[in-house]
Design a protein around this motif. Structure first.
Motif, PDB file in Angstrom:
ATOM      1  N   LEU A   5     -48.853 -57.096  14.592  1.00 49.55           N
ATOM      2  CA  LEU A   5     -49.386 -56.004  13.777  1.00 49.55           C
ATOM      3  C   LEU A   5     -50.778 -56.330  13.241  1.00 49.55           C
ATOM      4  O   LEU A   5     -51.660 -55.469  13.233  1.00 49.55           O
ATOM      5  N   ASP A   6     -50.982 -57.570  12.811  1.00 49.23           N
ATOM      6  CA  ASP A   6     -52.313 -57.986  12.340  1.00 49.23           C
ATOM      7  C   ASP A   6     -53.341 -57.847  13.457  1.00 49.23           C
ATOM      8  O   ASP A   6     -54.433 -57.314  13.256  1.00 49.23           O
ATOM      9  N   PHE A   7     -52.989 -58.343  14.636  1.00 46.52           N
ATOM     10  CA  PHE A   7     -53.921 -58.333  15.770  1.00 46.52           C
ATOM     11  C   PHE A   7     -54.217 -56.902  16.210  1.00 46.52           C
ATOM     12  O   PHE A   7     -55.365 -56.537  16.455  1.00 46.52           O
ATOM     13  N   TYR A   8     -53.160 -56.088  16.307  1.00 47.94           N
ATOM     14  CA  TYR A   8     -53.337 -54.690  16.696  1.00 47.94           C
ATOM     15  C   TYR A   8     -54.250 -53.964  15.700  1.00 47.94           C
ATOM     16  O   TYR A   8     -55.148 -53.221  16.102  1.00 47.94           O
ATOM     17  N   SER A   9     -54.024 -54.191  14.431  1.00 48.69           N
ATOM     18  CA  SER A   9     -54.850 -53.567  13.404  1.00 48.69           C
ATOM     19  C   SER A   9     -56.315 -53.974  13.565  1.00 48.69           C
ATOM     20  O   SER A   9     -57.218 -53.142  13.463  1.00 48.69           O
ATOM     21  N   ASN A  10     -56.540 -55.239  13.857  1.00 48.85           N
ATOM     22  CA  ASN A  10     -57.900 -55.735  14.062  1.00 48.85           C
ATOM     23  C   ASN A  10     -58.526 -55.090  15.292  1.00 48.85           C
ATOM     24  O   ASN A  10     -59.691 -54.683  15.267  1.00 48.85           O
ATOM     25  N   LEU A  11     -57.758 -54.967  16.367  1.00 48.69           N
ATOM     26  CA  LEU A  11     -58.283 -54.361  17.600  1.00 48.69           C
ATOM     27  C   LEU A  11     -58.613 -52.884  17.417  1.00 48.69           C
ATOM     28  O   LEU A  11     -59.631 -52.410  17.920  1.00 48.69           O
ATOM     29  N   THR A  12     -57.759 -52.163  16.719  1.00 53.41           N
ATOM     30  CA  THR A  12     -57.984 -50.718  16.564  1.00 53.41           C
ATOM     31  C   THR A  12     -59.180 -50.413  15.674  1.00 53.41           C
ATOM     32  O   THR A  12     -59.709 -49.308  15.730  1.00 53.41           O
TER      33      THR A  12
END
Length: 169
Positions: A5-12
């Motif tokens: 979730l942290d990584f996805y949030s950063n990517l988006t």
């Protein structure tokens, strides 16, 4: 899940198109590195990936996911493969290589990047090609490793199955 979730949030925050990544692949590969890390490096990896510090919790959890993903199934073929390739002058402890093999289904081995750079690159490429049933060839192109290389971390996933809804060619 917290890392995903942290990584996805950063990517988006930075990407506007489709995003595809494998939190399992990233976290498993870095968990293998974490097993050999100490001090500040270990603390930083643990913080980013939210790994349990207690090995008796972390290792069986990764082993269970690995075993679940890699079990035989007549309907499809799914396999994951992880390896650390370490310069031969950096000897690996038996305890470490056993942990990588037994808990992560991985491989940790020494290889000669300094005097046999091209052979090392070819060895890694052949391993990846074999683990992906020939789908990934020449993962490391010429010049991607040199005599200064000390570690290459590889992760591969192979999947072959029939989709319920086929993709439009």
């Amino acid at each position: 899940n917290a890392f995903a979730l942290d990584f996805y949030s950063n990517l988006t925050d930075k990407e506007t198109g489709n995003i595809f990544f494998s939190p399992y692949s990233i976290s498993t590969a870095l968990a293998m590195v974490y097993e050999g890390a100490k001090g500040q490096t270990a603390q930083e990896i643990q913080k980013v990936f939210h790994f349990p510090e207690d090995a008796s919790m972390r290792r069986p959890a990764f082993a269970a996911v690995y075993n679940g993903l890699n079990k035989k199934n007549a309907a499809y073929k799914l396999g994951t493969a992880n390896a650390l390739w370490v310069q031969k002058d950096f000897p690996l402890l038996d305890d470490y290589t056993n942990t990588i093999q037994n808990q992560y289904g991985g491989r940790a081995s020494n290889i000669d990047f300094v005097t046999a750079t091209e052979e090392a690159r070819q060895t890694i490429n052949e391993w990846v090609e074999q683990k992906t049933n020939g789908k990934i060839k020449n993962l490391l192109p010429k010049g991607s490793v040199d005599e200064l290389t000390r570690l290459v971390l590889t992760n591969a996933i192979y999947f072959k199955g029939t989709w319920v809804k086929q993709f439009d060619p």
